[in-house]
Design a protein around this motif. Structure first.
Motif, PDB file in Angstrom:
ATOM      1  N   ARG A  58      90.520  -6.375  87.990  1.00 42.10           N
ATOM      2  CA  ARG A  58      91.160  -6.177  86.679  1.00 42.10           C
ATOM      3  C   ARG A  58      91.998  -7.370  86.266  1.00 42.10           C
ATOM      4  O   ARG A  58      92.013  -7.760  85.119  1.00 42.10           O
ATOM      5  N   LYS A  59      92.711  -7.938  87.221  1.00 42.52           N
ATOM      6  CA  LYS A  59      93.632  -9.040  86.919  1.00 42.52           C
ATOM      7  C   LYS A  59      93.041 -10.387  87.301  1.00 42.52           C
ATOM      8  O   LYS A  59      93.170 -11.350  86.559  1.00 42.52           O
ATOM      9  N   SER A  60      92.393 -10.450  88.441  1.00 43.14           N
ATOM     10  CA  SER A  60      91.917 -11.734  88.956  1.00 43.14           C
ATOM     11  C   SER A  60      90.575 -12.158  88.364  1.00 43.14           C
ATOM     12  O   SER A  60      90.263 -13.335  88.322  1.00 43.14           O
ATOM     13  N   GLY A  61      89.758 -11.182  87.943  1.00 40.01           N
ATOM     14  CA  GLY A  61      88.418 -11.503  87.469  1.00 40.01           C
ATOM     15  C   GLY A  61      87.463 -11.811  88.608  1.00 40.01           C
ATOM     16  O   GLY A  61      86.289 -12.091  88.386  1.00 40.01           O
ATOM     17  N   ARG A  62      87.940 -11.755  89.825  1.00 42.11           N
ATOM     18  CA  ARG A  62      87.137 -12.034  91.020  1.00 42.11           C
ATOM     19  C   ARG A  62      86.169 -10.883  91.298  1.00 42.11           C
ATOM     20  O   ARG A  62      86.470  -9.727  91.014  1.00 42.11           O
ATOM     21  N   LEU A  63      84.985 -11.194  91.844  1.00 45.39           N
ATOM     22  CA  LEU A  63      84.027 -10.159  92.216  1.00 45.39           C
ATOM     23  C   LEU A  63      84.347  -9.630  93.606  1.00 45.39           C
ATOM     24  O   LEU A  63      84.592 -10.397  94.538  1.00 45.39           O
ATOM     25  N   TYR A  64      84.330  -8.308  93.732  1.00 49.36           N
ATOM     26  CA  TYR A  64      84.581  -7.647  95.005  1.00 49.36           C
ATOM     27  C   TYR A  64      83.366  -6.814  95.392  1.00 49.36           C
ATOM     28  O   TYR A  64      82.727  -6.216  94.534  1.00 49.36           O
ATOM     29  N   ARG A  65      83.070  -6.782  96.689  1.00 51.50           N
ATOM     30  CA  ARG A  65      81.984  -5.953  97.230  1.00 51.50           C
ATOM     31  C   ARG A  65      82.590  -5.016  98.267  1.00 51.50           C
ATOM     32  O   ARG A  65      83.185  -5.468  99.235  1.00 51.50           O
ATOM     33  N   THR A  66      82.425  -3.706  98.033  1.00 53.20           N
ATOM     34  CA  THR A  66      83.056  -2.705  98.883  1.00 53.20           C
ATOM     35  C   THR A  66      82.019  -1.712  99.396  1.00 53.20           C
ATOM     36  O   THR A  66      81.325  -1.086  98.594  1.00 53.20           O
ATOM     37  N   PRO A  67      81.913  -1.533 100.716  1.00 55.93           N
ATOM     38  CA  PRO A  67      81.020  -0.486 101.257  1.00 55.93           C
ATOM     39  C   PRO A  67      81.584   0.897 100.925  1.00 55.93           C
ATOM     40  O   PRO A  67      82.796   1.112 101.023  1.00 55.93           O
ATOM     41  N   VAL A  68      80.705   1.814 100.533  1.00 53.30           N
ATOM     42  CA  VAL A  68      81.126   3.167 100.150  1.00 53.30           C
ATOM     43  C   VAL A  68      80.133   4.195 100.668  1.00 53.30           C
ATOM     44  O   VAL A  68      78.992   3.872 100.988  1.00 53.30           O
ATOM     45  N   ASN A  69      80.598   5.453 100.716  1.00 51.94           N
ATOM     46  CA  ASN A  69      79.710   6.591 100.966  1.00 51.94           C
ATOM     47  C   ASN A  69      79.229   7.065  99.608  1.00 51.94           C
ATOM     48  O   ASN A  69      80.046   7.450  98.763  1.00 51.94           O
ATOM     49  N   VAL A  70      77.916   7.033  99.406  1.00 53.32           N
ATOM     50  CA  VAL A  70      77.367   7.320  98.092  1.00 53.32           C
ATOM     51  C   VAL A  70      76.247   8.352  98.205  1.00 53.32           C
ATOM     52  O   VAL A  70      75.485   8.352  99.180  1.00 53.32           O
ATOM     53  N   PHE A  71      76.180   9.230  97.194  1.00 52.58           N
ATOM     54  CA  PHE A  71      75.191  10.297  97.207  1.00 52.58           C
ATOM     55  C   PHE A  71      74.558  10.407  95.830  1.00 52.58           C
ATOM     56  O   PHE A  71      75.251  10.421  94.813  1.00 52.58           O
ATOM     57  N   ARG A  72      73.231  10.467  95.809  1.00 55.91           N
ATOM     58  CA  ARG A  72      72.455  10.492  94.566  1.00 55.91           C
ATOM     59  C   ARG A  72      72.528  11.863  93.927  1.00 55.91           C
ATOM     60  O   ARG A  72      72.473  12.877  94.611  1.00 55.91           O
ATOM     61  N   GLU A  73      72.654  11.868  92.621  1.00 62.02           N
ATOM     62  CA  GLU A  73      72.577  13.071  91.805  1.00 62.02           C
ATOM     63  C   GLU A  73      71.552  12.786  90.710  1.00 62.02           C
ATOM     64  O   GLU A  73      71.264  11.622  90.437  1.00 62.02           O
ATOM     65  N   PRO A  74      71.003  13.810  90.075  1.00 61.45           N
ATOM     66  CA  PRO A  74      69.983  13.555  89.045  1.00 61.45           C
ATOM     67  C   PRO A  74      70.439  12.591  87.953  1.00 61.45           C
ATOM     68  O   PRO A  74      69.681  11.743  87.515  1.00 61.45           O
ATOM     69  N   GLU A  75      71.698  12.689  87.531  1.00 63.33           N
ATOM     70  CA  GLU A  75      72.167  11.845  86.429  1.00 63.33           C
ATOM     71  C   GLU A  75      72.952  10.630  86.883  1.00 63.33           C
ATOM     72  O   GLU A  75      73.407   9.847  86.064  1.00 63.33           O
ATOM     73  N   GLY A  76      73.129  10.456  88.190  1.00 60.78           N
ATOM     74  CA  GLY A  76      73.896   9.311  88.659  1.00 60.78           C
ATOM     75  C   GLY A  76      74.205   9.375  90.138  1.00 60.78           C
ATOM     76  O   GLY A  76      73.365   9.760  90.939  1.00 60.78           O
ATOM     77  N   PHE A  77      75.436   9.023  90.478  1.00 56.67           N
ATOM     78  CA  PHE A  77      75.862   8.969  91.872  1.00 56.67           C
ATOM     79  C   PHE A  77      77.259   9.544  92.034  1.00 56.67           C
ATOM     80  O   PHE A  77      78.081   9.484  91.119  1.00 56.67           O
ATOM     81  N   LEU A  78      77.514  10.075  93.222  1.00 57.91           N
ATOM     82  CA  LEU A  78      78.848  10.486  93.632  1.00 57.91           C
ATOM     83  C   LEU A  78      79.289   9.529  94.719  1.00 57.91           C
ATOM     84  O   LEU A  78      78.531   9.228  95.640  1.00 57.91           O
ATOM     85  N   ILE A  79      80.512   9.047  94.619  1.00 59.54           N
ATOM     86  CA  ILE A  79      81.063   8.173  95.651  1.00 59.54           C
ATOM     87  C   ILE A  79      82.294   8.859  96.217  1.00 59.54           C
ATOM     88  O   ILE A  79      83.256   9.132  95.484  1.00 59.54           O
ATOM     89  N   ALA A  80      82.249   9.176  97.512  1.00 60.53           N
ATOM     90  CA  ALA A  80      83.376   9.822  98.183  1.00 60.53           C
ATOM     91  C   ALA A  80      84.527   8.824  98.285  1.00 60.53           C
ATOM     92  O   ALA A  80      84.332   7.689  98.717  1.00 60.53           O
ATOM     93  N   LEU A  81      85.704   9.241  97.896  1.00 59.55           N
ATOM     94  CA  LEU A  81      86.878   8.367  97.945  1.00 59.55           C
ATOM     95  C   LEU A  81      87.642   8.651  99.237  1.00 59.55           C
ATOM     96  O   LEU A  81      88.677   9.314  99.237  1.00 59.55           O
TER      97      LEU A  81
END
Length: 161
Positions: A58-81
């Motif tokens: 948001r502030k730096s404009g830098r690109l970040y890559r973060t591993p997440v737990n992700v689950f497919r849904e018909p209209e998109g994805f759920l990411i466990a926080l």
């Protein structure tokens, strides 16, 4: 012969990471950012239930890559926080209105992030619900798939994958 001490030893080894995540989320998250994520990024996009979120700071404009737990849904994805809704990448995705996700070697452009609080975790598979309950992770991010959601494939081809 199994002794009580060996059972207690095994249980403590299994429960320690869960207790650390549940009660020391920010410290564990900092450790993962500094150490574990660098290793996990190498193979995370090939495993079911995992992915890499790429977002701009948001502030730096830098690109970040973060591993997440992700689950497919018909209209998109759920990411466990697993580390909560206050994680930097979550705030970045909400501020930007979307992100990139790579999972199972497919790139998706996601938009319309919605932060959801659900102590039942009913939209996740049973085993995942149990683990998320143990670490007291009651929030997830729901993201929708845009029309052109994969790199190098048509939307129809990608939906078949």
């Amino acid at each position: 012969m199994v002794t009580a001490a060996s059972v207690i030893g095994v249980l403590s080894i299994l429960l320690l990471p869960i207790l650390l995540v549940r009660f020391c989320k920010r410290r564990v998250a900092a450790f993962h950012r500094a150490i574990t994520n660098r290793v996990a990024i190498q193979f995370t996009t090939r495993l079911p239930g995992f992915g890499i979120v790429t977002n701009e700071g948001r502030k730096s404009g830098r690109l970040y890559r973060t591993p997440v737990n992700v689950f497919r849904e018909p209209e998109g994805f759920l990411i466990a926080l697993t580390y909560g809704r206050d994680s930097g990448w979550v705030r970045n995705v909400l501020a930007a209105g979307g992100c990139q996700l790579e999972t199972r070697r497919i790139q998706y452009r996601l938009f319309k992030p919605v932060l959801v609080h659900d102590p039942t975790r009913r939209r996740f598979p049973l085993l995942v619900r149990i683990v998320l309950g143990l670490i007291d992770a009651n929030d997830y991010l729901h993201l929708s798939i845009s029309q052109a959601h994969t790199a190098g494939r048509s939307a129809t081809d990608s939906q078949l994958a």
